[in-house]
Enzyme design. Sequence first.
Site, mmCIF file in Angstrom:
data_model
loop_
_atom_site.group_PDB
_atom_site.id
_atom_site.type_symbol
_atom_site.label_atom_id
_atom_site.label_comp_id
_atom_site.label_asym_id
_atom_site.label_seq_id
_atom_site.Cartn_x
_atom_site.Cartn_y
_atom_site.Cartn_z
ATOM 1 N N THR A 189 0.847 -1.247 -0.048
ATOM 2 C CA THR A 189 0.062 -0.062 -0.013
ATOM 3 C C THR A 189 0.845 1.235 -0.112
ATOM 4 O O THR A 189 0.641 2.395 -0.794
ATOM 5 C CB THR A 189 -0.921 -0.236 1.058
ATOM 6 O OG1 THR A 189 -1.608 -1.192 1.129
ATOM 7 C CG2 THR A 189 -2.043 1.387 1.328
ATOM 8 N N ARG A 212 -2.501 -6.361 -20.925
ATOM 9 C CA ARG A 212 -2.705 -7.295 -19.985
ATOM 10 C C ARG A 212 -2.491 -6.983 -18.626
ATOM 11 O O ARG A 212 -2.948 -7.619 -17.600
ATOM 12 C CB ARG A 212 -2.093 -8.625 -20.260
ATOM 13 C CG ARG A 212 -2.449 -8.983 -21.664
ATOM 14 C CD ARG A 212 -1.708 -10.366 -21.992
ATOM 15 N NE ARG A 212 -1.594 -11.335 -20.963
ATOM 16 C CZ ARG A 212 -2.757 -12.329 -21.051
ATOM 17 N NH1 ARG A 212 -3.919 -12.164 -21.625
ATOM 18 N NH2 ARG A 212 -2.755 -13.259 -19.907
ATOM 19 N N ARG A 244 -10.523 5.714 -34.941
ATOM 20 C CA ARG A 244 -11.772 5.825 -35.285
ATOM 21 C C ARG A 244 -11.947 7.411 -35.674
ATOM 22 O O ARG A 244 -12.860 7.868 -36.405
ATOM 23 C CB ARG A 244 -12.854 5.448 -34.133
ATOM 24 C CG ARG A 244 -13.147 4.188 -33.589
ATOM 25 C CD ARG A 244 -14.103 4.004 -32.915
ATOM 26 N NE ARG A 244 -15.403 4.048 -33.424
ATOM 27 C CZ ARG A 244 -16.483 4.435 -32.778
ATOM 28 N NH1 ARG A 244 -16.576 4.409 -31.496
ATOM 29 N NH2 ARG A 244 -17.808 4.746 -33.485
ATOM 30 N N ARG A 284 8.220 -7.514 -16.888
ATOM 31 C CA ARG A 284 8.625 -7.165 -18.626
ATOM 32 C C ARG A 284 9.929 -6.557 -18.776
ATOM 33 O O ARG A 284 10.668 -6.669 -19.927
ATOM 34 C CB ARG A 284 7.609 -5.886 -18.979
ATOM 35 C CG ARG A 284 6.240 -6.292 -19.068
ATOM 36 C CD ARG A 284 6.126 -7.506 -19.823
ATOM 37 N NE ARG A 284 4.516 -7.932 -19.885
ATOM 38 C CZ ARG A 284 3.796 -8.855 -20.582
ATOM 39 N NH1 ARG A 284 4.834 -9.735 -21.318
ATOM 40 N NH2 ARG A 284 2.583 -9.172 -20.602
#
Length: 302
Positions: free
Chosen positions: A89, A112, A124, A223
């Site tokens: 925390t 992910r 778009r 990663r």
Amino acid sequence: MTLTPEQQAEIEAQRARTQPTFRATAPGIEAHLYRAQPVLDHGFVRVVDYMGDDAAIVQAARVSYGAGTKHVSNDEGLIRYLMRHWHSTPFEMCEIKLHVKLPVFVARQWIRHRTANVNEYSARYSILDREFYVPAPDALAAQSTVNNQGRGEVLQGEEAERVLRWLRDDAMQAYDHYEEMLSQEGQQGLARELARMNLPASVYTQWYWKTDLHNLFHFLRLRADAHAQYEIRVYADAIAAMVRDWVPAAYAAFEDYRMGGATLSSRALDCIRRMLAGEEVTQENSGMSKGEWREFEAVLHP
């Protein structure tokens, strides 16, 4: 890396603008603010904003006001204690917002990690740039023969040239058709949200990605690891360098306990105790599967 003139002008304007503040600042990350760190052939990472520093972690752990203890060694010791005992925390009190330009297939791996706030460039509403990731020759590898998720030997000679040519030509042709499908003079054209579906996963996208330090450390542990895919690992490495400057004490603890440490099962610990007692322990008498034993040996003999 490609920055548009508008983006470069925005960066320079942001860095030129300073103002006094009562908020805590971290000199290490201030030096990175707004600057774009190149990654891959057209990508980058840049810090847009942040909150907190090492002192904020300590303050949250002690639930105190002000600077807390004046002894830096005590603060570092507390941060190491928090990391060692998985008290997450206090690390969530620090946050960072990044602007990232990355290939779509890397973004699909990255997303992910669902513990962040993300806003991605919308194809778009806007037209994507003609920019694609093409691996450098030393990153052009064959499928691994021992790992379904990994790479094997680097392609050489004519085969490497053939693959690179296909990657470039296919991407360019797909973009040509993308442009031709869009609305043009004297042509109604296809909606942008539909025309984009023909583009390859190597096309670049951009997003703003905001996360707290606890979840960022989890991202980096996975990663920035040597087993991660190269194309996402180089982004993680670039971010890790920024985090090291931002929260040096917390990053040192993370590097020690998470990146450089190892988690062992009770069965593995029992094997170590038996080894220390002089017993010869093998996979057959360890109680571990072949996969577990292989990973255990990798911890003992990296």
